[in-house]
Design a protein around this motif. Structure first.
Motif, PDB file in Angstrom:
ATOM      1  N   VAL A 187       0.815  -1.213   0.000  1.00  0.00           N
ATOM      2  CA  VAL A 187       0.000   0.000   0.000  1.00  0.00           C
ATOM      3  C   VAL A 187       0.853   1.268   0.000  1.00  0.00           C
ATOM      4  CG1 VAL A 187      -0.240   0.282   2.510  1.00  0.00           C
ATOM      5  CG2 VAL A 187      -2.118   0.986   0.992  1.00  0.00           C
ATOM      6  N   LEU A 188       2.099   1.176   0.466  1.00  0.00           N
ATOM      7  CA  LEU A 188       2.974   2.349   0.494  1.00  0.00           C
ATOM      8  C   LEU A 188       3.853   2.456  -0.756  1.00  0.00           C
ATOM      9  CD1 LEU A 188       4.114   2.388   4.245  1.00  0.00           C
ATOM     10  CD2 LEU A 188       2.115   3.461   3.190  1.00  0.00           C
ATOM     11  N   ASP A 189       3.628   1.576  -1.722  1.00  0.00           N
ATOM     12  CA  ASP A 189       4.393   1.588  -2.975  1.00  0.00           C
ATOM     13  C   ASP A 189       3.486   1.977  -4.143  1.00  0.00           C
ATOM     14  OD1 ASP A 189       6.640   0.595  -1.567  1.00  0.00           O
ATOM     15  OD2 ASP A 189       5.827  -1.439  -1.736  1.00  0.00           O
ATOM     16  N   ASN A 190       4.113   2.417  -5.217  1.00  0.00           N
ATOM     17  CA  ASN A 190       3.389   2.708  -6.474  1.00  0.00           C
ATOM     18  C   ASN A 190       2.168   3.611  -6.288  1.00  0.00           C
ATOM     19  OD1 ASN A 190       5.170   0.981  -7.954  1.00  0.00           O
ATOM     20  ND2 ASN A 190       4.007  -0.772  -7.194  1.00  0.00           N
ATOM     21  N   PRO A 191       2.377   4.863  -5.929  1.00  0.00           N
ATOM     22  CA  PRO A 191       3.648   5.568  -5.773  1.00  0.00           C
ATOM     23  C   PRO A 191       4.248   5.343  -4.382  1.00  0.00           C
ATOM     24  CG  PRO A 191       1.853   7.088  -5.430  1.00  0.00           C
ATOM     25  CD  PRO A 191       1.213   5.785  -5.814  1.00  0.00           C
TER      26      PRO A 191
END
Length: 451
Positions: free
Chosen positions: A198-202
């Motif tokens: 959830v903290l990736d992409n972005p």
């Protein structure tokens, strides 16, 4: 410290916080901040409507299917949002990309309710029932997560309407299962969402969150740099010996005495084994259960105790865990019985440590949201626990604060988790303002540029 030095130190500290507050207020362009605050005030009727619907339809941890559907429908009506559902079961991630590049700021709200029967006489009172651990239970939002969701939806509506003026990206996280807790063999909702990216992409640069409370006047905000909320471990110790007759205790080896002595032996762990002077040194070891036997003249062959460790530093948390194991097994051995010690730290309930610089940089934004610096104050650390710290365990800076909403004016209201817990809904206006002002402050933060 003499009086002169004390006054100088106080003034130095005040000027330090004041400088942070001033920089936070000026970080976001004044015109954009004014627009955001006005829009936040304007969405208040919708926020109340959202909150009351969710309040009347509560769902337990990892069962928030109806809540998630309702949130997704609300987000669908907001321009510019990229919505992804089904994260960690029922979680939702909505991404708002501003017209210009910049930092990525995440805002989080938890969605789940508690297995508690509400005792408030409200037109939107919960009468919901559900299955929990194989038993039918009443369900209600007596921790305020209904308001958390409603306020985050309000912030999403405000910020999406300002997308063309934003430099950066905002990620809205609607999280399941904050209340799952240790002891059930399941990850917290925050940790489950982190593992699903959830903290990736972005890639997120900072995560912001707030929790509603009744322990201060409505509409005020409390914050704390550094350790704010404690970790939680659940310990369970089962003792095994041999039972017998109360008339001949020498002919048996009941573990009841070992269990009782262990309860007493755990009480001086905090006072004699833990250093209270380290940052976040506060620790609590509490035994909440002792069970053994069921008849006055029968010496039982088993005994069981259970309790919790709450700590504001991982150092003291680990020492307390080791001491419980050592004392329980040692005392049991001295009585010639066995002790099986289990300590469950859960998955995602570590110490919640607010990033100091990020927290202090938001003091001015909090003041703008609450209507003045007098309504913002620093709070002491709390021994309560929250899984928001799971986001910080990734190395991403986090800031968590308390929004006060006592329905009793200047007096404290019933605490969170009480069947009588309720809020002053007008405080949600301040909550939406705080989320939007804090977001704009972080998007304009020089500290986050180029992270």
């Amino acid at each position: 410290m003499n009086l002169r030095r004390h006054i100088c130190a106080f003034l130095l500290g005040a000027s330090f916080v004041g400088a942070h507050a001033q920089s936070a207020t000026s970080a976001a362009p004044a015109s954009l901040l004014s627009q955001a605050l006005a829009l936040s005030d304007g969405v208040q009727p919708q926020v109340v409507e959202w909150r009351r619907h969710i309040h009347q339809n509560p769902e337990l941890a990892y069962q928030e299917t109806g809540t998630a559907k309702y949130i997704a429908q609300a987000l669908a009506g907001m321009p510019g949002l990229e919505v992804r559902t089904g994260i960690a079961g029922t979680g939702i991630k909505a991404v708002l990309r501003g017209a210009q590049p910049g930092p990525v700021v995440a805002l989080r709200a938890d969605m789940d309710a508690l297995p508690v029967e509400e005792r408030n006489d409200l037109p939107f009172k919960s009468t919901a029932k559900a299955d929990w651990l194989g038993k039918p239970v009443a369900v209600s939002h007596v921790c305020g997560h209904d308001s958390h969701v409603a306020m985050l939806l309000g912030a999403a509506k405000v910020l999406s309407s300002l997308r063309e003026q934003l430099a950066g990206t905002v990620v809205f996280i609607f999280q399941p299962a904050e209340e799952i807790g240790p002891g059930l063999g399941k990850s917290s909702g925050a940790m489950a969402m982190v593992r699903e990216g959830v903290l990736d992409n972005p890639k997120v640069d900072v995560v912001l969150g707030q929790h509603i409370s009744n322990q201060a006047p409505s509409g005020t905000i409390r914050y704390r740099p550094g350790p704010m909320l404690a970790s939680i471990d659940v310990f369970n110790i089962k003792f095994k010996g041999t039972g017998g007759h109360g008339a001949a205790p020498w002919a048996s080896n009941t573990p009841m005495l070992a269990a009782a002595e262990t309860v007493l032996g755990l009480q001086n762990i905090v006072s004699h084994r833990l250093n209270p002077t380290i940052d976040g040194g506060q620790t609590i070891v509490t035994t909440g259960m002792l069970q053994s036997g069921n008849r006055f003249n029968v010496l039982p062959e088993t005994a069981e105790i259970a309790g919790t460790i709450r700590a504001l530093s991982t150092t003291n948390q680990k020492i307390a865990q080791e001491e419980i194991r050592r004392r329980a097994t040692g005392i049991a051995a001295s009585y010639g019985v066995q002790a099986d010690v289990k300590i469950d730290s859960g998955d995602g309930y570590e110490v919640l440590v607010n990033d100091r610089d990020a927290t202090l940089s938001l003091v001015g934004a909090f003041g703008a949201a609450a209507g003045g610096a007098a309504k913002v104050s620093q709070m002491p650390a709390s021994m309560g626990s929250e899984d928001f710290g799971a986001f910080g365990s990734t190395g991403v800076p986090v800031v968590f604060w308390m929004l006060n909403a006592s329905p009793m004016g200047e007096k404290d209201g019933p605490v969170n988790h009480s069947p009588l817990f309720q809020i002053d809904e007008s405080a949600m206006r301040v909550g939406v303002r705080a989320l939007t002002a804090a977001t704009l402050s972080q998007l304009a933060s020089a500290r986050l540029q180029g992270r």
